[in-house]
Design a protein around this motif. Sequence first.
Motif, PDB file in Angstrom:
ATOM      1  N   ALA A  43       0.842  -1.041   0.032  1.00  0.00           N
ATOM      2  CA  ALA A  43       0.021   0.009  -0.104  1.00  0.00           C
ATOM      3  C   ALA A  43       0.657   1.156   0.079  1.00  0.00           C
ATOM      4  CB  ALA A  43      -0.780  -0.161   1.440  1.00  0.00           C
ATOM      5  N   LEU A  44       2.196   1.590   0.767  1.00  0.00           N
ATOM      6  CA  LEU A  44       3.024   2.278   0.418  1.00  0.00           C
ATOM      7  C   LEU A  44       4.014   2.005  -0.132  1.00  0.00           C
ATOM      8  CD1 LEU A  44       3.921   1.980   4.501  1.00  0.00           C
ATOM      9  CD2 LEU A  44       2.227   3.975   3.416  1.00  0.00           C
ATOM     10  N   ASN A  45       3.700   0.840  -1.474  1.00  0.00           N
ATOM     11  CA  ASN A  45       4.906   1.009  -2.458  1.00  0.00           C
ATOM     12  C   ASN A  45       6.232   1.407  -2.401  1.00  0.00           C
ATOM     13  OD1 ASN A  45       4.844   0.421  -5.120  1.00  0.00           O
ATOM     14  ND2 ASN A  45       5.726   2.769  -5.488  1.00  0.00           N
ATOM     15  N   TRP A  46       6.415   0.392  -0.769  1.00  0.00           N
ATOM     16  CA  TRP A  46       7.742   0.412  -0.423  1.00  0.00           C
ATOM     17  C   TRP A  46       7.957  -1.040  -1.496  1.00  0.00           C
ATOM     18  CZ3 TRP A  46       7.419   1.038   5.394  1.00  0.00           C
ATOM     19  CH2 TRP A  46       7.275   2.439   6.345  1.00  0.00           C
ATOM     20  N   LYS A  47       9.106  -1.131  -1.087  1.00  0.00           N
ATOM     21  CA  LYS A  47      10.173  -1.991  -2.348  1.00  0.00           C
ATOM     22  C   LYS A  47      11.532  -2.785  -1.374  1.00  0.00           C
ATOM     23  CE  LYS A  47       8.193  -1.353  -5.478  1.00  0.00           C
ATOM     24  NZ  LYS A  47       6.500  -2.500  -6.459  1.00  0.00           N
ATOM     25  N   ARG A  48      11.930  -1.519  -0.340  1.00  0.00           N
ATOM     26  CA  ARG A  48      12.735  -2.051   1.342  1.00  0.00           C
ATOM     27  C   ARG A  48      12.233  -1.275   2.060  1.00  0.00           C
ATOM     28  NH1 ARG A  48      17.240  -5.680   1.336  1.00  0.00           N
ATOM     29  NH2 ARG A  48      18.800  -5.700   2.091  1.00  0.00           N
ATOM     30  N   PHE A  49      12.616  -1.866   2.868  1.00  0.00           N
ATOM     31  CA  PHE A  49      12.338  -0.964   4.396  1.00  0.00           C
ATOM     32  C   PHE A  49      13.038  -1.211   5.722  1.00  0.00           C
ATOM     33  CE2 PHE A  49       9.046  -3.380   3.857  1.00  0.00           C
ATOM     34  CZ  PHE A  49       8.783  -4.729   4.788  1.00  0.00           C
ATOM     35  N   SER A  50      13.331  -0.774   6.432  1.00  0.00           N
ATOM     36  CA  SER A  50      13.567  -1.443   8.170  1.00  0.00           C
ATOM     37  C   SER A  50      12.230  -1.442   8.944  1.00  0.00           C
ATOM     38  CB  SER A  50      14.743  -0.770   8.798  1.00  0.00           C
ATOM     39  OG  SER A  50      15.474  -0.370   8.150  1.00  0.00           O
ATOM     40  N   LEU A  51      12.758  -2.692   9.915  1.00  0.00           N
ATOM     41  CA  LEU A  51      11.622  -3.684  10.698  1.00  0.00           C
ATOM     42  C   LEU A  51      12.193  -2.710  12.345  1.00  0.00           C
ATOM     43  CD1 LEU A  51      10.252  -6.600   9.232  1.00  0.00           C
ATOM     44  CD2 LEU A  51       9.347  -4.887   9.125  1.00  0.00           C
ATOM     45  N   LEU A  52      11.166  -2.239  12.700  1.00  0.00           N
ATOM     46  CA  LEU A  52      10.725  -1.735  14.601  1.00  0.00           C
ATOM     47  C   LEU A  52      10.590  -2.346  15.309  1.00  0.00           C
ATOM     48  CD1 LEU A  52      12.885  -0.319  16.853  1.00  0.00           C
ATOM     49  CD2 LEU A  52      11.576   1.762  16.468  1.00  0.00           C
ATOM     50  N   VAL A  94      13.966  -6.665   2.888  1.00  0.00           N
ATOM     51  CA  VAL A  94      13.637  -6.349   4.680  1.00  0.00           C
ATOM     52  C   VAL A  94      15.960  -5.934   4.689  1.00  0.00           C
ATOM     53  CG1 VAL A  94      14.025  -6.448   6.660  1.00  0.00           C
ATOM     54  CG2 VAL A  94      12.148  -7.559   5.804  1.00  0.00           C
ATOM     55  N   ASP A  95      15.764  -4.003   5.003  1.00  0.00           N
ATOM     56  CA  ASP A  95      17.384  -4.036   5.084  1.00  0.00           C
ATOM     57  C   ASP A  95      17.590  -3.894   6.104  1.00  0.00           C
ATOM     58  OD1 ASP A  95      20.083  -2.197   4.522  1.00  0.00           O
ATOM     59  OD2 ASP A  95      18.871  -0.588   4.935  1.00  0.00           O
ATOM     60  N   LYS A  96      17.334  -3.482   7.819  1.00  0.00           N
ATOM     61  CA  LYS A  96      17.571  -4.032   9.115  1.00  0.00           C
ATOM     62  C   LYS A  96      16.766  -4.816   9.920  1.00  0.00           C
ATOM     63  CE  LYS A  96      20.869  -0.253   8.612  1.00  0.00           C
ATOM     64  NZ  LYS A  96      20.818   1.403   8.257  1.00  0.00           N
ATOM     65  N   LEU A  97      16.234  -5.000  11.004  1.00  0.00           N
ATOM     66  CA  LEU A  97      15.436  -5.492  11.421  1.00  0.00           C
ATOM     67  C   LEU A  97      15.948  -5.347  13.162  1.00  0.00           C
ATOM     68  CD1 LEU A  97      12.950  -7.345  12.518  1.00  0.00           C
ATOM     69  CD2 LEU A  97      14.277  -9.596  11.948  1.00  0.00           C
ATOM     70  N   ILE A  98      15.349  -4.840  13.945  1.00  0.00           N
ATOM     71  CA  ILE A  98      15.667  -4.356  15.306  1.00  0.00           C
ATOM     72  C   ILE A  98      14.849  -4.547  15.645  1.00  0.00           C
ATOM     73  CG2 ILE A  98      15.889  -2.206  16.603  1.00  0.00           C
ATOM     74  CD1 ILE A  98      16.234  -0.496  13.650  1.00  0.00           C
ATOM     75  N   LEU A  99      15.257  -5.299  17.304  1.00  0.00           N
ATOM     76  CA  LEU A  99      14.524  -6.663  18.099  1.00  0.00           C
ATOM     77  C   LEU A  99      14.307  -5.718  19.381  1.00  0.00           C
ATOM     78  CD1 LEU A  99      15.504  -9.867  16.276  1.00  0.00           C
ATOM     79  CD2 LEU A  99      13.466  -9.069  16.176  1.00  0.00           C
ATOM     80  N   ALA A 117      18.815  -9.692   6.329  1.00  0.00           N
ATOM     81  CA  ALA A 117      18.989  -8.052   7.117  1.00  0.00           C
ATOM     82  C   ALA A 117      20.275  -8.440   7.910  1.00  0.00           C
ATOM     83  CB  ALA A 117      17.795  -8.040   7.390  1.00  0.00           C
ATOM     84  N   ARG A 118      20.062  -6.985   8.521  1.00  0.00           N
ATOM     85  CA  ARG A 118      21.206  -7.092   9.316  1.00  0.00           C
ATOM     86  C   ARG A 118      20.191  -6.838  10.479  1.00  0.00           C
ATOM     87  NH1 ARG A 118      24.310  -1.890  10.481  1.00  0.00           N
ATOM     88  NH2 ARG A 118      25.516  -2.974  11.791  1.00  0.00           N
ATOM     89  N   VAL A 119      20.537  -7.416  12.281  1.00  0.00           N
ATOM     90  CA  VAL A 119      20.066  -7.556  12.693  1.00  0.00           C
ATOM     91  C   VAL A 119      20.515  -7.242  14.238  1.00  0.00           C
ATOM     92  CG1 VAL A 119      18.710  -9.425  14.485  1.00  0.00           C
ATOM     93  CG2 VAL A 119      18.685  -9.667  11.640  1.00  0.00           C
ATOM     94  N   LEU A 120      20.014  -5.946  14.684  1.00  0.00           N
ATOM     95  CA  LEU A 120      20.543  -5.421  16.000  1.00  0.00           C
ATOM     96  C   LEU A 120      18.935  -5.962  16.963  1.00  0.00           C
ATOM     97  CD1 LEU A 120      21.506  -3.503  18.656  1.00  0.00           C
ATOM     98  CD2 LEU A 120      19.883  -2.058  17.207  1.00  0.00           C
ATOM     99  N   MET A 121      19.073  -7.440  18.565  1.00  0.00           N
ATOM    100  CA  MET A 121      18.527  -7.990  19.399  1.00  0.00           C
ATOM    101  C   MET A 121      18.871  -7.158  20.446  1.00  0.00           C
ATOM    102  SD  MET A 121      18.157 -12.256  20.749  1.00  0.00           S
ATOM    103  CE  MET A 121      17.550 -12.819  19.555  1.00  0.00           C
ATOM    104  N   LEU A 122      17.905  -6.294  21.718  1.00  0.00           N
ATOM    105  CA  LEU A 122      18.333  -4.915  22.279  1.00  0.00           C
ATOM    106  C   LEU A 122      17.568  -6.168  23.628  1.00  0.00           C
ATOM    107  CD1 LEU A 122      17.358  -1.507  20.856  1.00  0.00           C
ATOM    108  CD2 LEU A 122      19.063  -2.546  22.333  1.00  0.00           C
ATOM    109  N   LYS A 123      17.784  -6.565  24.226  1.00  0.00           N
ATOM    110  CA  LYS A 123      17.475  -6.955  25.088  1.00  0.00           C
ATOM    111  C   LYS A 123      17.440  -6.543  26.738  1.00  0.00           C
ATOM    112  CE  LYS A 123      18.223 -11.896  28.118  1.00  0.00           C
ATOM    113  NZ  LYS A 123      17.489 -10.986  29.646  1.00  0.00           N
TER     114      LYS A 123
END
Length: 311
Positions: free
Chosen positions: A90-99, A119-124, A233-239
């Motif tokens: 719907a937003l016409n996004w081809k590549r994006f990050s996830l928070l 997915v460019d980056k995945l932040i958990l 994607a590059r992944v950042l896991m914040l615990k």
Amino acid sequence: MGVLSELKLTVPWGHIAAKVWGSLQGPPVLCLHGWLDNANSFDKLIPLLPQTFYYVAMDFGGHGFSSHHHPGFTYHQHDFVNEVRRVAAALNWKRFSLLAHSFGGVVGGMFSCTFPEMVDKLILLDSTPFFLDSLEKENILTYKRYNIDHVMEMETKQHKPPKVVSPQEMLQSFLKNNIQVGEECGKLLLERGTTKVAEGLVLNRDRRLGLPGNNFEFITKEQLEYFCQKIQARVLMLKASQGFSYFRLLRKGENPRSMETVVNVLKSTLQERYKFVEVMGSHYVHMQEPHKVAGVISDFLESNEDLQSHL
């Protein structure tokens, strides 16, 4: 920095609601909330992040201001992965990050291996991208059966009007069932999670959602290894040091080392694309003390340099 706008994105069963911050021309970041929460989860955090990015926080179906799914069907983890894909379209996004926070991280993890090129980056945020269950073969039919039975039970109650309670009673009930949220954050989530009526408040969320264990997808170690191999994607896991750790408490008998296994497989598979950072705080640290995570998230979004392994 305030919210730029509210969105209503059309889907076959109604609409997906979302709220927007940042620059319309900036790199897109889709924000995914936790189980039974909503897009207000990010109200405290996003204003502290670089406003050169374009942040869209969505309400999952049956949550917040989004439409409930069609009658007669259960909710399942893959349904929310489907919603992420529809929002991107719907937003016409081809590549994006996830928070992503909590259950949102599980949805984000599955999306990242199903649509890895997007997915460019995945932040958990105090989350895990997968739920590992070494006893899956013995339990999978039990999960499926209970999910269907629960939905049918809820359908018998759908004709009854939702319970109306006072704002204070609603808040106290919410805090009782969400022990780590805290009063201020509870009020913020209820702003989007309830509707005002003449006599008080009613909950917006779909009664079919039920317990998270009914709807999550548990996977085997072999599936875990395969799914991690698919993530680009590059992944950042914040615990969070005092995090809720609900992924180990969903059911009795779950292996307490399952989270450790997920972390080890992510680390060995993604190598330099995986970062693990521990911060002091609760499961809702991104709402209660957003400054503790804002800096490391900002650095991760803006640069490709290595992060510290511990804060």
